[in-house]
Design a protein around this motif. Structure first.
Motif, PDB file in Angstrom:
ATOM      1  N   ARG B  17       0.843  -1.128  -0.022  1.00 55.13           N
ATOM      2  CA  ARG B  17       0.054   0.132   0.045  1.00 55.13           C
ATOM      3  C   ARG B  17       0.870   1.205   0.185  1.00 55.13           C
ATOM      4  N   PHE B  18       0.331   2.263  -0.880  1.00 54.14           N
ATOM      5  CA  PHE B  18       1.094   3.470  -0.620  1.00 54.14           C
ATOM      6  C   PHE B  18       0.022   4.488  -0.264  1.00 54.14           C
ATOM      7  N   GLY B  19       0.132   4.889   0.972  1.00 56.46           N
ATOM      8  CA  GLY B  19      -1.013   5.637   1.406  1.00 56.46           C
ATOM      9  C   GLY B  19      -2.342   4.969   1.045  1.00 56.46           C
ATOM     10  N   GLY B  20      -3.251   5.602   0.433  1.00 59.86           N
ATOM     11  CA  GLY B  20      -4.512   5.185   0.045  1.00 59.86           C
ATOM     12  C   GLY B  20      -4.396   4.244  -1.042  1.00 59.86           C
ATOM     13  N   VAL B  21      -3.260   4.028  -1.961  1.00 61.51           N
ATOM     14  CA  VAL B  21      -3.248   3.315  -3.094  1.00 61.51           C
ATOM     15  C   VAL B  21      -2.821   1.800  -2.686  1.00 61.51           C
ATOM     16  N   HIS B  22      -3.859   0.711  -3.162  1.00 58.04           N
ATOM     17  CA  HIS B  22      -3.564  -0.440  -3.124  1.00 58.04           C
ATOM     18  C   HIS B  22      -2.714  -0.963  -4.130  1.00 58.04           C
ATOM     19  N   ALA B  23      -1.412  -0.868  -4.238  1.00 54.64           N
ATOM     20  CA  ALA B  23      -0.610  -1.360  -5.615  1.00 54.64           C
ATOM     21  C   ALA B  23      -0.855  -2.975  -5.630  1.00 54.64           C
ATOM     22  N   LEU B  24      -0.798  -3.612  -4.494  1.00 49.18           N
ATOM     23  CA  LEU B  24      -0.986  -5.167  -4.453  1.00 49.18           C
ATOM     24  C   LEU B  24      -2.014  -5.429  -3.376  1.00 49.18           C
ATOM     25  N   GLY B  41      -1.045  -7.451 -17.323  1.00 47.63           N
ATOM     26  CA  GLY B  41      -2.007  -6.716 -16.686  1.00 47.63           C
ATOM     27  C   GLY B  41      -2.028  -5.204 -17.494  1.00 47.63           C
ATOM     28  N   PRO B  42      -3.145  -4.472 -17.236  1.00 48.90           N
ATOM     29  CA  PRO B  42      -3.003  -3.049 -17.490  1.00 48.90           C
ATOM     30  C   PRO B  42      -1.995  -2.029 -17.042  1.00 48.90           C
ATOM     31  N   ASN B  43      -1.965  -0.967 -17.307  1.00 45.64           N
ATOM     32  CA  ASN B  43      -0.975  -0.153 -16.928  1.00 45.64           C
ATOM     33  C   ASN B  43      -1.472   0.363 -15.200  1.00 45.64           C
ATOM     34  N   GLY B  44      -0.386   0.267 -14.479  1.00 42.20           N
ATOM     35  CA  GLY B  44      -0.753   0.617 -13.051  1.00 42.20           C
ATOM     36  C   GLY B  44      -1.441  -0.662 -12.489  1.00 42.20           C
ATOM     37  N   ALA B  45      -1.221  -1.721 -12.812  1.00 38.95           N
ATOM     38  CA  ALA B  45      -1.751  -2.811 -12.335  1.00 38.95           C
ATOM     39  C   ALA B  45      -1.018  -3.312 -10.903  1.00 38.95           C
ATOM     40  N   GLY B  46       0.258  -2.601 -10.949  1.00 37.11           N
ATOM     41  CA  GLY B  46       1.181  -3.395  -9.935  1.00 37.11           C
ATOM     42  C   GLY B  46       2.282  -4.532 -10.292  1.00 37.11           C
ATOM     43  N   LYS B  47       2.403  -4.475 -11.408  1.00 37.88           N
ATOM     44  CA  LYS B  47       3.378  -5.492 -12.072  1.00 37.88           C
ATOM     45  C   LYS B  47       4.812  -5.094 -11.411  1.00 37.88           C
ATOM     46  N   THR B  48       5.119  -3.771 -11.901  1.00 39.17           N
ATOM     47  CA  THR B  48       6.466  -3.465 -11.289  1.00 39.17           C
ATOM     48  C   THR B  48       6.595  -3.406  -9.895  1.00 39.17           C
ATOM     49  N   SER B  49       5.661  -3.199  -9.136  1.00 40.03           N
ATOM     50  CA  SER B  49       5.674  -3.479  -7.854  1.00 40.03           C
ATOM     51  C   SER B  49       5.807  -4.566  -7.286  1.00 40.03           C
ATOM     52  N   MET B  50       5.295  -5.530  -7.967  1.00 41.31           N
ATOM     53  CA  MET B  50       5.546  -6.865  -7.746  1.00 41.31           C
ATOM     54  C   MET B  50       7.016  -7.351  -7.525  1.00 41.31           C
ATOM     55  N   ARG B  57      13.320  -3.788  -3.474  1.00 40.94           N
ATOM     56  CA  ARG B  57      13.056  -2.291  -3.423  1.00 40.94           C
ATOM     57  C   ARG B  57      11.939  -1.690  -2.611  1.00 40.94           C
ATOM     58  N   TYR B  58      10.994  -2.409  -2.661  1.00 40.89           N
ATOM     59  CA  TYR B  58       9.721  -2.015  -1.803  1.00 40.89           C
ATOM     60  C   TYR B  58       9.623  -3.456  -0.802  1.00 40.89           C
ATOM     61  N   THR B  59       9.202  -3.122   0.271  1.00 42.04           N
ATOM     62  CA  THR B  59       8.772  -3.974   1.424  1.00 42.04           C
ATOM     63  C   THR B  59       7.324  -4.211   1.357  1.00 42.04           C
ATOM     64  N   PHE B  89      15.294  -3.311 -15.895  1.00 39.71           N
ATOM     65  CA  PHE B  89      14.386  -2.327 -15.398  1.00 39.71           C
ATOM     66  C   PHE B  89      13.501  -2.230 -16.651  1.00 39.71           C
ATOM     67  N   GLN B  90      12.300  -1.455 -16.253  1.00 33.43           N
ATOM     68  CA  GLN B  90      11.303  -0.893 -17.256  1.00 33.43           C
ATOM     69  C   GLN B  90      11.968   0.240 -18.120  1.00 33.43           C
ATOM     70  N   ASN B  91      12.483   1.275 -17.397  1.00 36.40           N
ATOM     71  CA  ASN B  91      13.056   2.159 -17.765  1.00 36.40           C
ATOM     72  C   ASN B  91      14.525   1.942 -17.883  1.00 36.40           C
ATOM     73  N   ASP B 182      11.493  -6.561 -16.483  1.00 32.85           N
ATOM     74  CA  ASP B 182      10.513  -5.770 -16.648  1.00 32.85           C
ATOM     75  C   ASP B 182      10.145  -5.091 -18.091  1.00 32.85           C
ATOM     76  N   GLU B 183       9.509  -5.531 -18.704  1.00 37.99           N
ATOM     77  CA  GLU B 183       9.000  -5.202 -20.289  1.00 37.99           C
ATOM     78  C   GLU B 183      10.377  -5.152 -21.160  1.00 37.99           C
ATOM     79  N   PRO B 184      10.865  -6.274 -20.960  1.00 38.22           N
ATOM     80  CA  PRO B 184      12.066  -6.496 -21.882  1.00 38.22           C
ATOM     81  C   PRO B 184      11.888  -5.866 -23.460  1.00 38.22           C
ATOM     82  N   GLU B 215       5.040  -8.158 -19.547  1.00 38.14           N
ATOM     83  CA  GLU B 215       5.155  -8.130 -21.216  1.00 38.14           C
ATOM     84  C   GLU B 215       3.994  -7.742 -21.088  1.00 38.14           C
ATOM     85  N   HIS B 216       3.772  -6.781 -22.225  1.00 37.40           N
ATOM     86  CA  HIS B 216       2.431  -6.132 -22.671  1.00 37.40           C
ATOM     87  C   HIS B 216       2.125  -7.055 -24.212  1.00 37.40           C
ATOM     88  N   ASP B 217       3.007  -7.352 -24.671  1.00 34.53           N
ATOM     89  CA  ASP B 217       2.772  -8.086 -26.062  1.00 34.53           C
ATOM     90  C   ASP B 217       2.214  -9.334 -25.891  1.00 34.53           C
TER      91      ASP B 217
HETATM   92  N1  ATP Z   1       6.839   4.356  -4.924  1.00 34.15           N
HETATM   93  C1  ATP Z   1       5.475   4.472  -5.159  1.00 34.15           C
HETATM   94  N2  ATP Z   1       4.850   5.555  -4.565  1.00 34.15           N
HETATM   95  C2  ATP Z   1       3.375   5.741  -4.775  1.00 34.15           C
HETATM   96  N3  ATP Z   1       2.880   5.200  -5.288  1.00 34.15           N
HETATM   97  C3  ATP Z   1       3.463   4.118  -6.104  1.00 34.15           C
HETATM   98  C4  ATP Z   1       4.725   3.907  -6.158  1.00 34.15           C
HETATM   99  N4  ATP Z   1       5.322   2.915  -7.049  1.00 34.15           N
HETATM  100  C5  ATP Z   1       3.911   2.379  -7.678  1.00 34.15           C
HETATM  101  N5  ATP Z   1       2.755   3.141  -7.214  1.00 34.15           N
HETATM  102  C6  ATP Z   1       1.468   3.148  -7.667  1.00 34.15           C
HETATM  103  O1  ATP Z   1       1.273   1.557  -7.516  1.00 34.15           O
HETATM  104  C7  ATP Z   1       0.528   1.128  -8.737  1.00 34.15           C
HETATM  105  C8  ATP Z   1       1.110   0.110  -9.313  1.00 34.15           C
HETATM  106  O2  ATP Z   1       2.212   0.801 -10.063  1.00 34.15           O
HETATM  107  P1  ATP Z   1       3.192  -0.141 -10.736  1.00 34.15           P
HETATM  108  O3  ATP Z   1       4.493   0.584 -11.517  1.00 34.15           O
HETATM  109  O4  ATP Z   1       3.577  -1.398  -9.984  1.00 34.15           O
HETATM  110  O5  ATP Z   1       2.295  -0.713 -12.197  1.00 34.15           O
HETATM  111  P2  ATP Z   1       2.683  -1.455 -13.535  1.00 34.15           P
HETATM  112  O6  ATP Z   1       1.716  -2.706 -13.592  1.00 34.15           O
HETATM  113  O7  ATP Z   1       4.292  -1.829 -13.456  1.00 34.15           O
HETATM  114  O8  ATP Z   1       2.301  -0.506 -14.643  1.00 34.15           O
HETATM  115  P3  ATP Z   1       2.947  -0.215 -16.054  1.00 34.15           P
HETATM  116  O9  ATP Z   1       2.493  -1.364 -16.900  1.00 34.15           O
HETATM  117  O10 ATP Z   1       2.445   1.091 -16.584  1.00 34.15           O
HETATM  118  O11 ATP Z   1       4.470  -0.334 -15.901  1.00 34.15           O
HETATM  119  C9  ATP Z   1       0.333   2.505  -9.276  1.00 34.15           C
HETATM  120  O12 ATP Z   1      -1.107   2.946  -9.177  1.00 34.15           O
HETATM  121  C10 ATP Z   1       1.247   3.375  -9.147  1.00 34.15           C
HETATM  122  O13 ATP Z   1       1.084   4.859  -9.132  1.00 34.15           O
END
Ligand code: ATP
Ligand code: MG
Lengths: 352, 275
Positions: B17-24, B41-50, B57-59, B89-91, B182-184, B215-217
């Protein structure tokens, strides 16, 4: 800082990884370096005292500048306290010799170790802060150390300064510039080799990785805190040796010599010489040491006698102006220009 | 706990969780040794967070990740390289001013022993010997990924596709047990994508590396993955064989962006729990 690919001339083939992992990019540059070294070795016999004293200055400033370049150019951290570390080396070496009688020949490298320890301590903030904040923290270390030197009479001799013994090497007193020159040259060559080796091995690469992309450096297993602080330690070791050589050259160390101005001069050397270039540190030290001499000569020639009073003024201003112009027209430093010239000649006449 | 020795990595009930955002939200899955496991998963689904939870990087706010049955809790990011986790990395995240060769050598950092002391005295103390041995291994990786022609170029000057490949090379140099990609293939043209897919399959089959890939493809994902996990708004909405997952109603809806009753119910449950 952008790298230039440096093609090798034809005929210079590499047949093993060992021969592809040398310090010098081509065989010719190795020969040039050896040739340059021989010229320097012969210099005390041919050069005059004035030139020799300039070379000695360039020598110990170069050593300290190499250290600062490891911290700033390679690791990407800023330090405004390098002058104080340089001073620590000078004062420590004199103190250790005066207090214990350990020969100066040995207190010089020991000053390197001691200054490294001090650098590690003052580098601790780098674990947490970066950029401008780190600059201010190192500025604080400059003032803390300066204040310490001024107060710790037992260590620095306080406001009256302390004597720094003449170096004795196997019974030979290095009491003339001619002899002292060789000691400085020795340490300069050691410093150059050490820095060049550092940069092509594991920990040196780690420092550059921390500078270029710390997040992925961490993923590669690099402990950011360790390397950020270590960089201060390594950098200070060079400052300490340079400082000790300075102290024993003057024969006297005084607290006033190690101000913020000196720290800034070191920064100017590496910026002008080229951030992230070992050779650039030396080029920058040459530039900053010779520039005032050069402007002095020019002022004598150009300015009429009638404004002789304003001469010092003009000299100071032209030093500043030269630095500014330099930064505008050669932002990547002397080392970069040097590489371009070399690349041009190496492939001559097929330069394009 | 699953005693299956085939399992390399287990994610147990991961929430982030990031504040109110449930990333996973309560994501669990196992990754088997030697498989190619894709996360879509769609953009912002939480893949990179996983991936960030795995690489440290994240706990996770709650839940636990185990590698070879051992919890990763308390291991710093840099420690995890030594445990056998590598990633890209994605970027783009290369060391721009270093040569390609040096970039890949940094990948071997945790496997090298020489340090600044014997490094400075290169010829005595073994640094040279070690560097040469390691250089040979790095050259093998360079051959494997066919980047010989750029080995001495600064990484920052390469084309996008090549940089992605160098990043993969650097991750391979880590000799990881599990490699997180991450999105090679993002931003690559068709030919580059095919090459990259080939390299990933070779890594998996020839070097035996376990691969986690975002991967998105969809074409590539279906072609090369052993299993696929789908995330949407931080929730796991499907996990299984690629064909199965593609047939899944929720997945179709998530990708078409339609209203999905199932997801809405889950969200409502969640809201109740929160209140
Ligand atoms: N360090 C952070 N601080 C606050 N919110 C974050 C942080 N990292 C990710 N989020 C939020 O967590 C959610 C998931 O982000 P994440 O980057 O994991 O998505 P993703 O699935 O990799 O998306 P994309 O396909 O665009 O790469 C998003 O709403 C993002 O804004
Ligand atoms: Mg992402």
């Amino acid at each position: 800082m952008a790298g230039i690919s440096s093609p090798r001339p034809c005929g210079d083939y590499r047949t093993s990884y060992k021969s592809d992992m040398t310090i010098f990019p081509s065989r010719n540059s190795l020969y040039a370096a050896i040739g340059g070294l021989f010229l320097l070795l012969a210099f005390p016999m041919i050069g005059n005292d004035y030139h020799l004293s300039l070379l000695i200055q360039i020598g110990y400033y170069s050593i300290a500048a190499i250290g600062l370049n490891i911290l700033v150019g390679f690791t990407g951290q800023i330090s405004l306290g390098h002058g104080a570390f340089f001073g620590f080396g000078a004062i420590f070496s004199a103190y250790l010799n005066n207090a214990t009688g350990i020969p100066v020949f040995f207190t010089i490298p020991l000053a390197g170790f001691a200054t490294a320890a001090v650098g590690l301590i003052f580098g601790i903030p780098a674990a947490r802060i970066k950029g401008l904040y780190l600059a201010i923290a190192t500025l604080a270390s400059q003032f803390i150390l300066e204040d310490f030197y001024a107060r710790a009479n037992w260590f620095s001799g306080g406001s009256s300064g302390s004597l720094a013994e003449i170096v004795n090497f196997l019974g030979i007193e290095l009491d003339t510039d001619q002899k002292y020159f060789y000691l400085v040259l020795f340490w300069l060559v050691v410093s150059l080799i050490a820095a060049a080796n550092l940069i092509r091995t594991r920990d040196g690469r780690a420092l550059v990785a921390v500078r270029d992309h710390y997040l992925s450096a961490e993923i590669m297993g690099i402990n950011l805190t360790k390397y950020r602080i270590l960089s201060f330690g390594i950098s200070s070791a060079f400052a300490g040796i340079g400082g000790a050589l300075y102290g024993h050259y003057l024969g006297f160390v005084s607290v006033e010599g190690f101000t913020l101005g000196l720290s800034i001069s070191f920064l100017a050397m590496i910026i002008i010489g080229g951030l992230g270039s070992v050779m650039g540190s030396v080029l920058g030290a040459i530039f900053i040491t010779l520039l005032p001499e050069f402007t002095e000569i020019m002022a004598d020639i150009v300015l009429p006698e009638s404004i002789a009073d304003g001469k010092a003024y003009v000299k100071e201003m032209s030093v500043g102006a030269a630095i500014v112009l330099f930064l505008i027209f050669e932002p990547e430093g002397l080392a970069h220009r040097w590489k371009l010239i070399k690349a041009y000649w190496k492939l001559y006449p097929f330069s394009y | 706990m699953d005693k299956n020795t085939n399992v390399l990595l287990q994610a147990q009930d991961i929430s982030l969780r990031f504040g109110g955002v449930h990333a996973l939200s309560n994501v669990s899955y196992d990754i088997k040794k030697g498989e190619i496991f894709s996360i879509i998963g769609p953009n912002g689904a939480g893949k990179t967070s996983m991936l960030n939870c795995i690489s440290g990087r994240y706990t996770p706010t709650s839940g636990e990740i185990l590698l070879n049955g051992k919890s990763l809790k308390g291991y710093s990011v840099n420690d995890r390289a030594g445990l056998g986790i590598g990633r890209t990395f994605q970027n783009l995240a290369l060391f721009g001013h270093m040569s390609v060769l040096d970039n890949i050598m940094v990948g071997r950092h945790h496997q090298l022993k020489n340090n600044f002391m014997n490094g400075m005295f290169y010829w005595v103390g073994g640094a040279q010997k070690e560097e040469i041995i390691e250089r040979r291994k790095v050259e093998d990786i360079i051959d494997f990924l066919e980047i010989q022609h750029v080995r001495n170029k600064p990484a920052g000057e390469l084309s996008y596709g090549l940089r992605k490949r160098v990043e993969l090379a650097r991750a391979v140099a880590q000799s990881p047990q599990i490699i997180l990609l991450d999105e090679p293939m993002a931003g690559m043209n068709l030919e580059e994508k095919e090459d990259m897919a080939r390299y990933i399959i070779d890594l998996n089959q020839e070097l035996g590396m376990t691969i986690v890939m975002i991967e998105h493809d969809m074409g590539v994902v279906i072609d090369i993955s052993d299993r696929v996990m789908v995330l949407d708004f931080g929730r796991q909405i499907a996990l299984g064989l690629p064909e199965e997952v593609m047939q899944n109603e929720h997945v179709k809806k998530a990708y078409l962006g339609e209203e999905d009753d199932y997801i809405r119910e889950l969200e409502e449950d969640d809201a109740e729990v929160m209140s």
